[in-house]
Write a protein that holds these residues in place. Structure first.
Motif, short mmCIF file in Angstrom:
data_model
loop_
_atom_site.label_atom_id
_atom_site.label_comp_id
_atom_site.label_asym_id
_atom_site.label_seq_id
_atom_site.Cartn_x
_atom_site.Cartn_y
_atom_site.Cartn_z
N ASN A 195 11.97 -1.04 -6.25
CA ASN A 195 11.53 -2.49 -7.20
C ASN A 195 12.14 -3.51 -6.51
O ASN A 195 11.72 -4.49 -6.46
N THR A 196 13.34 -3.35 -5.77
CA THR A 196 14.06 -4.36 -5.31
C THR A 196 13.39 -4.92 -4.00
O THR A 196 12.92 -6.25 -3.72
N LEU A 197 12.68 -4.05 -3.14
CA LEU A 197 11.88 -4.43 -2.09
C LEU A 197 10.63 -5.24 -2.61
O LEU A 197 10.18 -6.23 -1.87
N LEU A 198 10.04 -4.76 -3.65
CA LEU A 198 8.75 -5.40 -4.08
C LEU A 198 9.26 -6.94 -4.89
O LEU A 198 8.32 -7.60 -4.36
N GLU A 199 10.34 -6.92 -5.30
CA GLU A 199 10.72 -8.11 -5.76
C GLU A 199 10.90 -9.15 -4.64
O GLU A 199 10.30 -10.43 -4.67
N LEU A 200 11.55 -8.66 -3.74
CA LEU A 200 11.83 -9.60 -2.16
C LEU A 200 10.47 -9.89 -1.85
O LEU A 200 10.10 -11.10 -1.43
N ILE A 201 9.25 -8.99 -1.73
CA ILE A 201 8.01 -9.34 -1.18
C ILE A 201 7.41 -10.49 -2.02
O ILE A 201 6.90 -11.48 -1.62
N THR A 249 0.88 -1.23 -0.02
CA THR A 249 -0.14 0.07 0.08
C THR A 249 0.94 1.20 0.23
O THR A 249 0.58 2.40 -0.94
N PRO A 250 1.81 1.44 0.75
CA PRO A 250 2.63 2.66 0.98
C PRO A 250 3.57 2.47 -0.43
O PRO A 250 4.01 3.66 -1.09
N MET A 251 4.04 1.39 -0.80
CA MET A 251 4.93 1.13 -2.00
C MET A 251 4.18 1.69 -3.14
O MET A 251 4.83 2.27 -4.03
N ASN A 252 2.88 1.56 -3.26
CA ASN A 252 2.13 2.31 -4.45
C ASN A 252 2.48 3.59 -4.60
O ASN A 252 2.68 4.34 -5.53
N SER A 253 2.27 4.12 -3.36
CA SER A 253 2.50 5.66 -3.32
C SER A 253 3.95 6.07 -3.74
O SER A 253 4.22 7.03 -4.32
N ILE A 254 4.87 5.44 -2.81
CA ILE A 254 6.39 5.68 -3.13
C ILE A 254 6.64 5.67 -4.47
O ILE A 254 7.43 6.48 -5.24
N LEU A 255 6.62 4.37 -5.13
CA LEU A 255 6.93 4.01 -6.56
C LEU A 255 6.13 4.91 -7.55
O LEU A 255 6.81 5.29 -8.54
N GLY A 256 5.04 5.11 -7.38
CA GLY A 256 4.40 6.28 -8.20
C GLY A 256 4.73 7.38 -8.32
O GLY A 256 4.92 8.25 -9.01
N PRO A 286 2.12 -2.24 -6.21
CA PRO A 286 2.06 -1.21 -6.80
C PRO A 286 1.42 -0.87 -8.26
O PRO A 286 2.14 -1.63 -9.09
N ILE A 287 0.73 0.09 -8.66
CA ILE A 287 0.34 0.16 -10.07
C ILE A 287 1.17 1.24 -10.62
O ILE A 287 1.22 2.68 -10.07
N ARG A 288 1.87 0.97 -11.70
CA ARG A 288 2.77 1.92 -12.56
C ARG A 288 2.10 2.79 -13.25
O ARG A 288 1.12 2.20 -14.00
N LYS A 289 2.52 4.01 -13.41
CA LYS A 289 1.77 5.01 -14.45
C LYS A 289 1.77 4.18 -15.80
O LYS A 289 0.60 4.14 -16.50
N GLY A 290 2.86 3.69 -16.44
CA GLY A 290 3.04 3.20 -17.70
C GLY A 290 1.86 2.23 -18.08
O GLY A 290 1.18 2.05 -19.09
N PHE A 291 1.84 1.17 -17.22
CA PHE A 291 1.09 0.08 -17.18
C PHE A 291 -0.32 0.55 -17.16
O PHE A 291 -1.32 -0.10 -17.88
N LEU A 292 -0.98 1.46 -16.13
CA LEU A 292 -2.24 1.89 -16.10
C LEU A 292 -2.65 2.56 -17.36
O LEU A 292 -3.74 2.45 -18.00
N LEU A 293 -1.71 3.55 -17.80
CA LEU A 293 -2.18 4.19 -19.25
C LEU A 293 -2.18 3.42 -20.46
O LEU A 293 -3.25 3.58 -21.22
N GLU A 294 -1.39 2.35 -20.32
CA GLU A 294 -1.45 1.50 -21.44
C GLU A 294 -2.94 0.65 -21.55
O GLU A 294 -3.44 0.35 -22.26
N LEU A 295 -3.15 0.11 -20.20
CA LEU A 295 -4.28 -0.47 -19.73
C LEU A 295 -5.54 0.34 -20.44
O LEU A 295 -6.52 -0.07 -21.13
#
Length: 910
Positions: free
Chosen positions: A330-336, A297-304, A775-784
């Motif tokens: 990104n490393t933390l997300l991969e670890l999760i 949840t916070p990673m969504n805001s941090i990476l975004g 977390p939802i990335r900008k590029g992914f969301l806009l492409e969707l």
């Protein structure tokens, strides 16, 4: 007036007495043991039939006689003396005990009897009741056993197990000392006892005898668990191993019993330990899932926000700092993600979801996923699918893709130049197995480290983690997944030369049931022009099974010669597939030469390229040629060929006609964002700030539901964890409203920080069309959003009264009429597929239904047909749970949708 009490009515009392006497006589008559009732002087008052049979007398011969008539000398002479002593001294060694005494048959034969005597008081005074059991045969067998096999008896008597031998009536004719100790009886006492005397499980002796008879009828050894009762009354668990054998002229049952009380206690402890372990595993899984949610949840805001910050004007130093915390996030997300997968592996919860899937499409998707990362490092990705590999296989596509993604990601990470080669081939000795390999020219692995490379948190060198990052869990997870899929994994490597990771997987060939590729290409002559031989081979494998004649050219110059020769011979090519980036003469130059030659006017052209730049796309558009990006998707290639061939056919099906829309369609989508986290709301708002999309907000499910009732939306982004009403409940209620009000289904995408497969399943079951993980990335969301905007299913909002919108659902294409032109053929194939679905339902072929649903979900999403995506998802899920009625309902929904759908496109504007 006196009313007689029924309870004191003499007639009633007499009747009750008769009933009681009748029951008593019936019981005595049915007993197998002899029963004798005598008065205090020893005179026989009554006997049962078993007594008559035992001694050979009739009733009239014994009633009124002294009991001593049934005794041999010297017991007969001494009996009256013992009886007087009983009355005078008030004691007797017989009363209340079981003793072994001789009896005298009418014919003079002396019997061995097991006797128990008890006092009985009735209206005539004190008397005695004796129960007699003939153990003569048991004693005889015992004596013969002693004489014939003293050595065996010694072994039996000294066995550590409780051993006993039973005759057909269930009497013990031999026993070990261990059995005596186990039950608490002396050896002399236990011989002649009936098994019913110490078996505690069968309280009814007749039931035990039935069971015993069944054991005697069995020829094989039998193992059973039951309960025994000790002399002191305690009951304990035993395991009995029994076998029938012939001995001294009769069949006996050899029984070896073992006290398993402690084992049962240990089993209970183990069972409880398993329950505790499962509870601990659930607690751990819940903890990890919650932690994943709380971190994501916070990673969504941090990476975004980091992504948005990186797009703003920054100094070089600031951009460096932003890059650092983007990489750290990104490393933390991969670890999760790796820890979640590892927890499933350790808990044994990793399961396979098998279905039929085209392996070439999976590999192409993998390359599409990793090609940009490889290009960043100047690396090439080569795909080598051997000719013997079946196109359609049966297995878990997602887990296979996860294995390959881990290996390719590692190869990209540890390689600085050259190519990474992905190969798949058959194994001749095991036709249902495929061998995959991923080869690189990277740093390599020292031979001493090869044995530990697949262990958790292990890398060949601790400095690697510092240089390249990573959790050290990827290969461990891959190993477990490979083993789960029935294969094995290994690596060959040399330091400084690179590594090749191999793994095998059980992937049997599946029946080619794919109606999507039912295009008839038998009269098609195709030339594939590409400087990479593997690319030519893959294209040929796509088209030849459909009947096409495929030739190859490795250069543009050779292609021109082949085309000219074929034309001169009167056997021209129908279609040419051209790689854009060939050395010497490029694909675009080749196309210009073909177009300038009038001999090739009828030749269809499709360009293939790994270049996705806008400049390249515009260049192809000016030439009015179909442009497909590499790696080429088999379905898209066949659809494109079908479309090219259909250009010559001016007759279109009415149901598939593309109807131009007069007037304008509003740009952008109307989106409802249901999200309770303010940071996430701000992030989505920032993402969409420079887009034409319109965003409406709801901070919980109740508000989202209220806004849905009042407004129409193209898309709802639904957070699943919200106060008052969560996203699952809100989605279910929205679907209910749509059904009740006959509103067209709204596209709902679940967005959540929960990352387990079960969470995605929960979203689909609630009615969501898709599930995306934060977390939802900008590029992914806009492409969707762009894909939804380009080909969306919706009722035209700008013309609600038109007859078209009243009777049909409308497919609106705003930006991409090229994709729109492919949809008629796609819908036609879906209609042709209906018979396949109906037959699968009739045959209850759930495997085929799952496969068809899975493919429908994938292709529906690719074409932006979200209703087909949704129906395909449900068919797949219902087929997985074998809910035939639900599958049939979804197939009916699909048929209804295909009947009503119309295709509407923009007028082409200059």
């Amino acid at each position: 007036m006196n009313i007689a009490d029924p309870a004191t009515n003499p007639q009633d009392i007499d009747e009750k007495i008769r009933l009681i006497e009748g029951r008593s006589n019936a019981i005595l008559k049915s007993m197998m043991d002899g029963v004798v009732h005598i008065d205090q002087h020893g005179i026989i008052l009554s006997i049962n039939e078993a007594t008559n049979k035992l001694f050979g007398y009739e009733n009239s011969e014994l009633i009124g006689q002294n009991i001593s008539i049934l005794m041999p000398e010297p017991y007969q002479s001494e009996h009256d003396h013992h009886l007087r002593n009983r009355h005078e001294l008030k004691s007797s060694p017989l009363i209340g005990r079981r003793v072994e005494l001789p009896g005298l048959h009418k014919n003079g034969t002396v019997l061995s009897l097991d006797i128990s005597v008890n006092e009985l008081f009735d209206e005539s005074g004190m008397g005695y009741v004796g129960i007699l059991r003939d153990i003569s045969e048991t004693k005889r067998i015992h004596q013969e056993l002693i004489k014939s096999n003293e050595k065996s008896l010694a072994l039996l008597r000294n066995s550590s197990d409780g051993i006993y031998i039973l005759d057909a009536s269930g009497q013990v004719i031999e026993a070990s000392d261990s059995l005596c100790a186990m039950l608490g009886y002396s050896y002399d006492k236990i011989i002649g006892m009936n098994v019913s005397d110490f078996n505690a499980e069968y309280t009814d002796a007749s039931e035990l005898l039935v069971m015993l008879k069944q054991q005697f009828e069995k020829k094989d050894r039998t193992l059973l668990e039951t309960q025994h009762k000790r002399k002191n009354g305690t009951i304990f668990e035993v395991e009995i191993n029994s076998a029938r054998f012939e001995w001294v002229g009769q069949f006996v049952l050899f029984c070896s019993s073992r006290d398993i009380t402690q084992r049962k206690l240990d089993e209970q402890k183990l069972f409880q330990a398993v329950i505790n372990a499962e509870a601990a595993t659930r607690t751990k899984s819940n903890f990890l899932a919650n932690m994943s949610h709380e971190i994501r949840t916070p990673m969504n805001s941090i990476l975004g926000m980091a992504e948005m910050l990186a797009e703003s004007e920054l100094t070089s130093e600031q951009r460096k700092y932003v890059g650092i915390f983007q990489n750290a996030g990104n490393t933390l997300l991969e670890l999760i993600n790796d820890i979640l997968d590892m927890s499933k592996v350790e808990a044994g919860q990793m399961e396979l979801d098998k279905t039929d899937f085209p392996i070439d499409e999976l590999l192409n998707e993998l390359i599409e996923l990793k090609i940009n990362k490889a290009k960043e490092k100047g690396l090439g990705l080569l795909l080598d699918i051997k000719p013997q590999v079946p196109l359609l296989v049966y297995g878990d596509a997602n887990r296979l893709k996860q294995c390959l993604t881990n290996l390719v990601s590692n190869a990209i990470k540890f390689t600085s130049q050259g190519n990474i080669r992905i190969c798949v081939e058959t194994i001749e000795a095991h036709p249902e197995m495929l061998r995959f390999s991923v080869s690189d020219k990277g740093i390599g692995i020292h031979v001493d480290k090869l044995s530990t490379i697949f262990s958790p948190f292990s890398q060949a060198d601790t400095s690697i983690t510092r240089r390249f990052g990573g959790t050290g869990l990827g290969l461990t997870i891959t190993r477990h997944l490979v083993e789960l899929m029935g294969g094995e994994i290994w690596v060959e490597s040399k330091v400084g030369e690179g590594s090749t990771f191999y793994f095998t997987v059980n992937l049997p060939s599946a029946q080619p049931i794919d109606p999507q590729v039912s295009v008839d290409l038998r009269h098609l002559k195709v030339l594939v022009v590409d400087d990479v031989s593997m690319h030519r081979i893959i294209i040929a494998r796509y088209l030849q099974p459909l009947g096409a004649e495929v030739l190859e050219a490795e250069s543009a110059k050779l292609a021109l010669a082949i085309l000219a020769e074929a034309t001169d011979k009167g056997k021209p090519f129908t279609l040419v597939l051209i790689d854009a980036g060939m050395p010497g003469m490029s694909g675009f130059e080749l196309i210009s030469l073909i177009r300038s030659n009038p001999c090739f006017n009828s030749l269809k052209i499709i360009m293939l390229s790994a270049d996705t730049s806008e400049q390249q796309l515009q260049r192809a558009k000016k030439l009015e040629i179909t442009y497909l990006t590499k790696p080429v998707n088999r379905l898209h290639l066949i659809e494109s060929i079908d479309h090219e061939l259909a250009k010559d056919n001016k007759i279109e099906s009415k149901t598939n006609a593309i109807v131009p829309i007069s007037g304008s369609i509003p740009e952008g989508l109307d989106i409802l964002l249901a999200e309770d986290n303010p940071d996430n709301v701000v992030l989505i708002e920032v993402y969409l700030r420079q887009t034409p999309h319109r965003l409406d907000l709801a901070e919980n499910g109740l508000i989202a539901l209220e806004k849905f009732r009042k407004n129409r939306y193209d898309l709802i982004l639904m957070d699943v964890q919200m106060p008052k009403m969560d996203g699952y409940q809100a989605t279910e209620e929205i679907r209910r409203i749509e059904k009740a009000e006959k509103r067209p289904p709204t596209l709902i995408i679940a967005q959540t920080a929960h990352a387990f497969v079960e969470d995605e399943q929960h979203s689909i079951e609630a009615g969501c069309n898709r599930h995306i993980t934060k977390p939802i990335r900008k590029g992914f969301l806009l492409e969707l959003l762009n894909s939804i905007q380009q080909t969306k299913v919706a009722v035209l909002r700008n013309n609600p009264e038109s007859e078209l919108t009243k009777e049909h659902e409308i497919i609106t294409a705003v930006h991409d009429n090229d994709i729109l032109e492919l949809i008629p053929g796609y819908l036609l194939r879906r209609r042709q597929e209906m018979d396949v679905l109906r037959n699968a339902i009739a045959e209850k072929n759930f495997s085929l239904l799952r496969s068809l649903g899975h493919k429908m979900k994938g292709t529906g999403g690719s074409y932006g047909l979200d209703r087909i995506f949704e129906i395909g998802s449900k068919i797949e899920n219902y087929a997985k749970s074998q809910d035939l009625l639900a599958v049939e309902q979804e197939v009916d929904h699909l048929a209804d949708y295909l009947d009503r759908v119309k295709i509407v496109g923009n007028e082409i504007h200059s």
